[in-house]
Scaffold this motif. Structure first.
Motif, short mmCIF file in Angstrom:
data_model
loop_
_atom_site.label_atom_id
_atom_site.label_comp_id
_atom_site.label_asym_id
_atom_site.label_seq_id
_atom_site.Cartn_x
_atom_site.Cartn_y
_atom_site.Cartn_z
N LYS A 123 -2.97 -8.94 -4.56
CA LYS A 123 -2.81 -10.12 -3.73
C LYS A 123 -3.80 -11.20 -4.13
CE LYS A 123 -0.85 -7.92 0.36
NZ LYS A 123 -0.91 -7.81 1.84
N GLU A 148 6.82 -9.66 -1.86
CA GLU A 148 8.01 -9.99 -1.06
C GLU A 148 8.99 -10.84 -1.84
OE1 GLU A 148 9.45 -11.37 3.38
OE2 GLU A 148 7.30 -11.35 2.91
N ARG A 172 -0.28 -0.14 -2.12
CA ARG A 172 0.67 -1.06 -1.52
C ARG A 172 2.01 -0.40 -1.19
NH1 ARG A 172 0.39 -7.02 -3.93
NH2 ARG A 172 1.32 -7.38 -1.89
N GLN A 174 2.99 1.40 1.42
CA GLN A 174 3.48 1.17 2.78
C GLN A 174 4.12 -0.21 2.90
OE1 GLN A 174 0.50 1.13 5.95
NE2 GLN A 174 1.93 2.17 7.30
N GLU A 175 3.48 -1.22 2.32
CA GLU A 175 4.04 -2.58 2.33
C GLU A 175 5.38 -2.62 1.60
OE1 GLU A 175 2.62 -7.06 0.89
OE2 GLU A 175 1.36 -5.30 0.50
#
Length: 239
Positions: A123, A148, A172, A174-175
């Protein structure tokens, strides 16, 4: 920066262009390409964030289907084009120099049977923590495209029941699973990748289906230090 021509690991006679001082492809792209399974009714493949076209080149050893790669950075796109031409794959692989958010300019929605992506992993919070080399910044950090974005764009461009393959970092996961559900994907196959049996997993590989049913297989772990070849390492495991 100087262009160099390297062997593409154990894919005989294949070479790839890279910059000697810039971000180079790594094992994650090879694992991703090997995970992809081609079915008889598949017609085409899209590779998002294609870099210097490692995934399309490896996939071209497994199928004759047309493959499209899209890469934002012009300097890396140029390497991809050189590599595609060097390996005489220009009739099969098309590379586009653009942001993946603009893929709709080139193809209608719900167009691809298979979509693959090895996206930026980290990120973007503060530019002070980024690598000072711009090519590495964009390849590693979500400066131009987010997780996303990748999953949303994939959902818009894949056919119903199409297969989406991705490699990412474990932290990442879970995201990733939340976003897959948000954009109508269901994860079907999951692999965790470890450097060896003494260390924790650091990569996750998965296959998801657009509009798929509930039900997921968690496969045996991959220990990199035990591999002698990458070719056909997933053969027979996915249906």
């Amino acid at each position: 920066m100087k262009k160099i021509l390297n062997d593409l690991y154990d894919y005989s006679n294949m070479k790839i262009y890279q910059y000697d001082e810039a971000f180079k492809f790594s094992l994650d792209s090879i694992l991703l390409a090997e995970l992809v399974q081609i079915h008889k009714n598949d017609c085409n493949i899209l590779d998002l964030c294609t870099g210097n076209a490692v995934v399309p080149l490896i996939l071209s050893t497994k199928t004759t289907l047309p493959i499209v790669g899209i890469e934002y950075q012009k300097a890396i796109y140029d390497l991809a084009t050189l590599s595609i031409n060097y390996n005489c794959k220009e009739q099969q692989i098309t590379c586009i120099n653009d942001d993946i958010l603009n893929i709709g300019k080139y193809f209608p929605g719900n167009n691809f049977d298979i979509i693959t992506c090895n996206p930026p992993y980290f990120k973007y919070h503060n530019k002070d923590f980024l690598n000072h080399e711009e090519l590495k910044q964009i390849a590693r950090h979500e400066v131009k495209v987010t997780l996303e974005d990748v999953i949303r764009i994939s959902s818009l461009n894949i056919k119903d029941k199409g297969n989406f393959y991705m490699v990412h970092i474990c932290e990442r996961l879970q995201e990733i699973m939340i976003l897959l559900e948000k954009y109508q994907f269901r994860m079907k196959d999951l692999y965790l990748v470890y450097p060896n049996k003494k260390n924790k997993a650091f990569l996750v590989l998965f296959r998801a289906i657009k509009g798929g049913n509930i039900g997921m297989k968690i496969h045996k772990p991959i220990f990199l230090d035990e591999l002698t070849t990458y070719q056909n390492m997933f053969k027979g495991e996915l249906t």
